[in-house]
Motif scaffolding. Structure first.
Motif, PDB file in Angstrom:
ATOM      1  N   ALA A  65       3.529  16.920  -8.312  1.00 49.09           N
ATOM      2  CA  ALA A  65       2.865  17.740  -7.296  1.00 49.09           C
ATOM      3  C   ALA A  65       2.804  17.020  -5.957  1.00 49.09           C
ATOM      4  N   ILE A  66       2.565  15.712  -5.972  1.00 48.81           N
ATOM      5  CA  ILE A  66       2.498  14.951  -4.718  1.00 48.81           C
ATOM      6  C   ILE A  66       3.873  14.888  -4.060  1.00 48.81           C
ATOM      7  N   ILE A  67       4.925  14.718  -4.861  1.00 46.08           N
ATOM      8  CA  ILE A  67       6.285  14.733  -4.306  1.00 46.08           C
ATOM      9  C   ILE A  67       6.599  16.099  -3.708  1.00 46.08           C
ATOM     10  N   CYS A 121       6.506  10.676   1.094  1.00 41.70           N
ATOM     11  CA  CYS A 121       6.441   9.967  -0.183  1.00 41.70           C
ATOM     12  C   CYS A 121       7.576   8.945  -0.217  1.00 41.70           C
ATOM     13  N   ILE A 122       7.218   7.680  -0.424  1.00 41.83           N
ATOM     14  CA  ILE A 122       8.199   6.592  -0.464  1.00 41.83           C
ATOM     15  C   ILE A 122       8.288   6.060  -1.885  1.00 41.83           C
ATOM     16  N   VAL A 128       0.682   9.515   3.642  1.00 42.22           N
ATOM     17  CA  VAL A 128       1.910   8.772   3.310  1.00 42.22           C
ATOM     18  C   VAL A 128       1.603   7.906   2.095  1.00 42.22           C
ATOM     19  N   CYS A 129       2.400   8.032   1.054  1.00 46.27           N
ATOM     20  CA  CYS A 129       2.176   7.226  -0.141  1.00 46.27           C
ATOM     21  C   CYS A 129       3.446   6.451  -0.492  1.00 46.27           C
ATOM     22  N   ALA A 130       3.250   5.316  -1.134  1.00 44.29           N
ATOM     23  CA  ALA A 130       4.363   4.506  -1.626  1.00 44.29           C
ATOM     24  C   ALA A 130       4.033   4.054  -3.035  1.00 44.29           C
ATOM     25  N   MET A 179      -2.283   6.057   4.877  1.00 38.35           N
ATOM     26  CA  MET A 179      -1.180   5.464   4.129  1.00 38.35           C
ATOM     27  C   MET A 179      -1.716   4.801   2.862  1.00 38.35           C
ATOM     28  N   LEU A 180      -1.207   5.240   1.725  1.00 39.29           N
ATOM     29  CA  LEU A 180      -1.658   4.748   0.429  1.00 39.29           C
ATOM     30  C   LEU A 180      -0.537   3.955  -0.227  1.00 39.29           C
ATOM     31  N   ASP A 181      -0.679   2.657  -0.242  1.00 38.42           N
ATOM     32  CA  ASP A 181       0.310   1.823  -0.917  1.00 38.42           C
ATOM     33  C   ASP A 181      -0.011   1.787  -2.413  1.00 38.42           C
ATOM     34  N   GLU A 182       1.021   1.735  -3.244  1.00 40.56           N
ATOM     35  CA  GLU A 182       0.864   1.672  -4.708  1.00 40.56           C
ATOM     36  C   GLU A 182      -0.052   2.783  -5.226  1.00 40.56           C
ATOM     37  N   LEU A 183       0.328   4.026  -4.954  1.00 40.50           N
ATOM     38  CA  LEU A 183      -0.509   5.171  -5.317  1.00 40.50           C
ATOM     39  C   LEU A 183      -0.685   5.314  -6.819  1.00 40.50           C
ATOM     40  N   TRP A 184       0.208   4.732  -7.597  1.00 42.03           N
ATOM     41  CA  TRP A 184       0.091   4.847  -9.054  1.00 42.03           C
ATOM     42  C   TRP A 184      -1.264   4.318  -9.548  1.00 42.03           C
TER      43      TRP A 184
END
Length: 458
Positions: free
Chosen positions: A378-380, A97-98, A358-360, A323-328
């Motif tokens: 939960a993801i963190i 998690c980034i 991997v998420c950011a 890899m998921l950028d901008e997961l929000w």
């Protein structure tokens, strides 16, 4: 002599008296590299830890795994931080998690990781909901596949497609899937429609469920997985949103859903309602959904993630990374609980398929917005490795609470510059400076000054 002893002791210096060895002592102070044996015996002592450490090039509470990739350099002692995220003996899972504010270097760090994983023959899927062009140059230079999903693009992924590879998930274990692929696909389509029409009623969901079963039934597909094949053993043609729209339009009770779906059939996004025409077999794939539009962005992200997840489940033995950028965008306030549950499930079980998620994210207020931050936390917690780049003061307090950071670590995060962050791997927490080679920087950078210099040199 006593005054000299007092002065030296006040400076924490050890004293030894050289009785009858004054001449030898004087010689030892000259640039002759000569030390009398008696003086040597008199002055020797056990080595201190600081002296022993100076004999090694990389020392400290650092991370240096044998088969890992380079993340960066330890800011305190310049040791290399090399981690093998797939080493199950050291890490409970491979997820990362980034976190960071806008401009902190999240995308740069993620792409650096992706390129280095690709060099180790790990399949990489990157989903880019914003600024997808930043991933294009690196993707093309490593022979990857850059797929743009948008209303104006010719590329399409059929959300209603049941994929042939889904049947082979457990083939490596000597068994076949016993659950119904149709039932699984219908559950995913309910998530799709909740993102499309958030205020859908329970009555509409009931009628939608019946309509979906009928739509697949028109193609001869039932709950039995054997119905997915025709008499010749070929995989049957899948229905599209156009087929579903024709069915919904005939039912007055589903008129509102048909109206919402019409955009994908006869409206501006009609290209997204066609059959799948992309191949996810490449080892490095970027799915650019940045042109989907703000209202369709969660839908596009779910569509891309669903297809990548099915591809990941094809094998449990091969390593792969999503890899998921901008997961929000998918677990924030603009999403819903079912979509967030779907993402969280991937973070929980992808390890069982030999993969890593991997998420950011940059908008932490939105990241923790849905159901009181339940999904963000939960993801963190399901990410064994965390990278915390510079954050705003308000966001630092929230991250400190969720991750249990010390006050000193929180202060360090606020002082970090772009490209610097706190690397957390279990109990190891190291201040790291993330570096890229000149070649990697050339492929990744979107910094205005770098681009201006490059254009000026052409």
């Amino acid at each position: 002599i006593q005054e000299m002893k007092k002065l030296l002791i006040s400076q924490d210096m050890d004293l030894r008296s050289c009785y009858f060895l004054q001449e030898q002592g004087f010689r030892s102070s000259l640039p002759l590299a000569s030390l009398d044996k008696k003086l040597y015996e008199l002055s020797k002592r056990n080595v201190l830890t600081t002296g022993a450490a100076s004999c090694y090039p990389f020392t400290s509470y650092s991370i240096c795994d044998d088969n890992g990739i380079l993340f960066g350099v330890n800011k305190h002692n310049n040791s290399l931080v090399i981690a093998d995220i797939f080493d199950s003996k050291q890490y409970k899972n491979s997820n990362i998690c980034i976190l960071g504010c806008s401009g902190a270097g999240k995308t740069f760090t993620m792409q650096t990781m992706a390129l280095r994983m690709r060099r180790k023959s790990i399949q990489v899927f990157i989903i880019a909901p914003l600024k997808g062009h930043e991933f294009y140059r690196a993707c093309k230079n490593v022979g990857g596949e850059f797929i743009q999903i948008s209303p104006a693009s010719r590329s399409c992924i059929n959300i209603m497609e049941i994929r042939r590879i889904s049947l082979d998930t457990d083939a490596e274990l000597g068994s076949s899937r016993a659950d119904s692929l149709l039932a699984d696909k219908i559950q995913k389509l309910h998530i799709f429609f909740l993102l499309l029409k958030p205020n859908i009623t329970d009555e509409e969901r009931h009628y939608l469920d019946t309509a979906l079963i009928e739509c697949y039934g028109q193609k001869g597909i039932a709950y039995d997985n054997a119905s997915l094949f025709d008499r010749n053993g070929a995989f049957k043609e899948m229905p599209t949103l156009k087929d579903l729209y024709a069915l919904l339009s005939q039912r007055p009770e589903l008129k509102s859903l048909a109206l919402a779906l019409s955009r994908f059939v006869t409206g501006s996004a009609s290209r997204l309602g066609q059959a799948t025409n992309v191949d996810l077999g490449n080892k490095y794939i970027v799915l650019d959904i940045s042109e989907m539009g703000k209202d369709l962005l969660p839908l596009g992200m779910f569509l891309a993630l669903d297809s990548c997840w099915d591809k990941c489940k094809e094998s449990r033995a091969r390593k792969k990374v999503i890899m998921l950028d901008e997961l929000w965008c998918l677990i924030g306030a603009s999403s819903n609980a079912m979509a967030a549950d779907y993402v969280l499930e991937i973070f929980k079980i992808i390890r069982g398929y030999g993969g890593a998620a991997v998420c950011a994210t940059q908008d932490l207020n939105d990241f923790f917005a849905l159901e009181g931050g339940k999904y963000g936390k939960a993801i963190i917690n399901n990410s064994r490795l965390k990278v915390i780049l510079p954050l705003e003061e308000e966001e630092i307090g929230r991250v400190q609470e969720v991750m249990g950071l010390s006050d000193e670590e929180a202060v360090q995060i606020s002082r970090n510059s772009r490209g610097e962050g706190l690397f957390c791997a279990g109990r190891n927490r190291i201040s790291v400076s993330f570096h890229a080679t000149e070649k990697e920087k050339y492929l990744i950078t979107t910094n205005r000054e770098d681009l201006e210099q490059r254009i000026g040199g052409m």
